[in-house]
Design an enzyme around this catalytic site. Structure first.
Site, PDB file in Angstrom:
ATOM      1  N   SER A  62      -3.612  -5.604  -0.421  1.00 57.37           N
ATOM      2  CA  SER A  62      -3.945  -4.849   0.794  1.00 57.37           C
ATOM      3  C   SER A  62      -2.774  -4.433   1.642  1.00 57.37           C
ATOM      4  CB  SER A  62      -4.907  -5.654   1.658  1.00 57.37           C
ATOM      5  OG  SER A  62      -6.163  -5.628   1.060  1.00 57.37           O
ATOM      6  N   ARG A 287      -1.890  -5.639  10.740  1.00 54.98           N
ATOM      7  CA  ARG A 287      -2.241  -6.908  11.361  1.00 54.98           C
ATOM      8  C   ARG A 287      -1.147  -7.320  12.351  1.00 54.98           C
ATOM      9  NH1 ARG A 287      -6.445  -9.330   8.606  1.00 54.98           N
ATOM     10  NH2 ARG A 287      -6.737  -8.843   6.401  1.00 54.98           N
TER      11      ARG A 287
HETATM   12  C1  LIG Z   1      -8.226  -9.921   2.414  1.00 57.76           C
HETATM   13  C2  LIG Z   1      -7.080  -9.203   1.714  1.00 57.76           C
HETATM   14  N1  LIG Z   1      -7.555  -7.998   1.109  1.00 57.76           N
HETATM   15  C3  LIG Z   1      -6.919  -7.442   0.042  1.00 57.76           C
HETATM   16  O1  LIG Z   1      -5.766  -7.677  -0.242  1.00 57.76           O
HETATM   17  C4  LIG Z   1      -7.862  -6.732  -0.906  1.00 57.76           C
HETATM   18  C5  LIG Z   1      -7.180  -5.657  -1.701  1.00 57.76           C
HETATM   19  N2  LIG Z   1      -8.343  -7.767  -1.802  1.00 57.76           N
HETATM   20  C6  LIG Z   1      -9.562  -8.290  -1.646  1.00 57.76           C
HETATM   21  O2  LIG Z   1     -10.396  -7.828  -0.908  1.00 57.76           O
HETATM   22  C7  LIG Z   1      -9.857  -9.521  -2.490  1.00 57.76           C
HETATM   23  C8  LIG Z   1     -10.625  -9.162  -3.774  1.00 57.76           C
HETATM   24  C9  LIG Z   1     -10.950 -10.427  -4.552  1.00 57.76           C
HETATM   25  C10 LIG Z   1      -9.699 -11.154  -4.959  1.00 57.76           C
HETATM   26  C11 LIG Z   1     -10.001 -12.448  -5.724  1.00 57.76           C
HETATM   27  N3  LIG Z   1     -11.022 -13.275  -5.078  1.00 57.76           N
HETATM   28  C12 LIG Z   1     -12.175 -13.592  -5.697  1.00 57.76           C
HETATM   29  O3  LIG Z   1     -12.469 -13.180  -6.802  1.00 57.76           O
HETATM   30  C13 LIG Z   1     -13.110 -14.483  -4.915  1.00 57.76           C
HETATM   31  N4  LIG Z   1     -14.335 -14.771  -5.673  1.00 57.76           N
HETATM   32  C14 LIG Z   1      -8.721 -13.236  -5.774  1.00 57.76           C
HETATM   33  O4  LIG Z   1      -8.595 -14.197  -4.982  1.00 57.76           O
HETATM   34  O5  LIG Z   1      -7.830 -12.862  -6.551  1.00 57.76           O
HETATM   35  C15 LIG Z   1      -6.044  -9.014   2.771  1.00 57.76           C
HETATM   36  O6  LIG Z   1      -6.093  -8.046   3.506  1.00 57.76           O
HETATM   37  O7  LIG Z   1      -5.215  -9.904   2.810  1.00 57.76           O
END
Ligand SMILES: C[C@@H](NC(=O)[C@@H](C)NC(=O)CCCC[C@H](NC(=O)C[NH3+])C(=O)[O-])C(=O)O
Length: 351
Positions: A62, A287
């Site tokens: 992200s 952020r």
């Molecule tokens: C929140 C985070 N967002 C991002 O970076 C976006 C691109 N990633 C996600 O939304 C996580 C997707 C699942 C990952 C997986 N999790 C799972 O599969 C959970 N069941 C993993 O942890 O690799 C941010 O802004 O820091």
């Protein structure tokens, strides 16, 4: 006021704690005044045993959202897009609610549900099901629209990847170009980010790179090498590849006013709280963390299978930090790794 010197012992302890929590490797790179301090622990490749290397490329997840926000705000500056105009004005009929504006997307206040929650409900099967898939933006948005919305437009902050998939659609509609081209000409080339690329739907990380290892939901199950994937499930919300140095260059250039016009940077930095403690905030695709020493740092986090990233800088861009662990899921990396920011920006804890 000058910041205290980084506490590299605390930074390295945070990396060691990240390994103790299950990461194969972790790193932190602090850049200030043209110099860099680095700390690494563990391996970037479990097969060869190659050590973590702060020069290596990796998937930034992200943190991509901040790159997408920069491109969009440049389009706002060029009067091609307006922040408070409904998305459906630019993409007729896309969203079920004409009240959802461009600003709602950038502040995660659209109410559009995040399709990745269902997609990755079962972490490894979910990943294996999509790692080689190529989605259109429309298919991802439709996954979200098949779920109930999380709230009225503008009502509340609710993090959703869907918002930045729509941002990618807006960029491509307004420019007639793929987002990769826009990242290249508006950010990567001007800042000479030689290790930064957007290669979707390619699955390889070119050159020296860190392997990422996904931690399964089942405790004790073997880690899964998740380095190679299309990241098509995220695209403009999370598919960028970069390096510690490039992310620091990017974040300090951003707050230094080199990427977006001053009045738009001000809007990007206009934050609303996202946690009860009132130490975590979100602006436009950015952020803010308020650290224990009273220093506020700006940037983004990234979670993509096998990689967890923090990329933050001070308000004046003088000190920038990239921290990364090459595992993800079950919060293995987040908390321990997050402590690198305290050591890097706050220095030695008062005795
Ligand atoms: C929140 C985070 N967002 C991002 O970076 C976006 C691109 N990633 C996600 O939304 C996580 C997707 C699942 C990952 C997986 N999790 C799972 O599969 C959970 N069941 C993993 O942890 O690799 C941010 O802004 O820091």
């Amino acid at each position: 006021p000058a910041l205290p010197a980084p506490d590299m012992e605390a930074v390295d302890q945070a990396l060691r704690n990240t390994l103790a929590a299950g990461a194969p490797g972790a790193l932190a790179r602090i850049s200030e005044g043209g110099r860099a301090l680095s700390a690494t622990e563990g391996v970037s490749d479990k097969v060869t045993g190659a050590a973590m290397d702060t020069r290596a490329r990796f998937r930034i997840g992200s943190v991509t959202k901040t790159f997408s926000t920069v491109v969009l705000l440049q389009l706002v500056d060029e009067k091609k897009i307006e922040l408070d105009t409904p998305v459906n004005h630019y993409l007729p009929g896309l969203l079920p609610d004409d009240r959802i504006t461009v600003r709602h997307l950038l502040t995660h206040r659209s109410g559009l549900s995040d399709y990745t929650n269902a997609m990755f409900d079962k972490t490894v099967p979910g990943f294996e099901a999509v790692r080689n898939k190529v989605f259109t933006y429309r298919e991802l948005v439709d996954l979200s629209l098949a779920e109930p919305r999380t709230g009225e437009p503008g009502a509340a902050y609710q993090y959703s990847n869907t918002n930045f998939v729509v941002v990618g659609m807006l960029i491509e509609k307004a420019t007639g170009k793929p987002v990769a081209k826009e990242y290249e000409r508006r950010i990567i080339k001007p800042l000479k980010l030689r290790d930064t690329s957007y290669v979707h739907p390619g699955t390889q990380i070119a050159g020296l790179h860190t392997h990422g290892y996904l931690t399964p939901d089942e405790a004790g199950a073997p880690l899964v090498d998740s380095t190679e994937q299309t990241v098509s499930w995220a695209q403009s919300a999370g598919a960028m590849i970069s390096s510690p140095a490039d992310l620091s260059t990017f974040m300090s250039a951003l707050v230094g006013g080199r990427l977006v016009a001053p009045q738009l940077l001000d809007q990007m930095l206009t934050m609303t709280p996202t946690d009860a403690a009132g130490t975590r905030f979100y602006g436009l695709g950015l952020r803010r963390y308020d650290l224990s020493c009273g220093t506020s740092v700006y940037g983004h986090t990234g979670t993509v299978q096998g990689f967890y990233t923090y990329a933050f800088t001070t308000r004046d861009g003088r000190r920038s930090v990239t921290a990364m662990a090459n595992t993800s899921n079950r919060g293995v990396a987040n908390t321990a790794l997050g402590a690198t920011l305290e050591g890097a920006f706050c220095g030695k804890k008062p005795a």
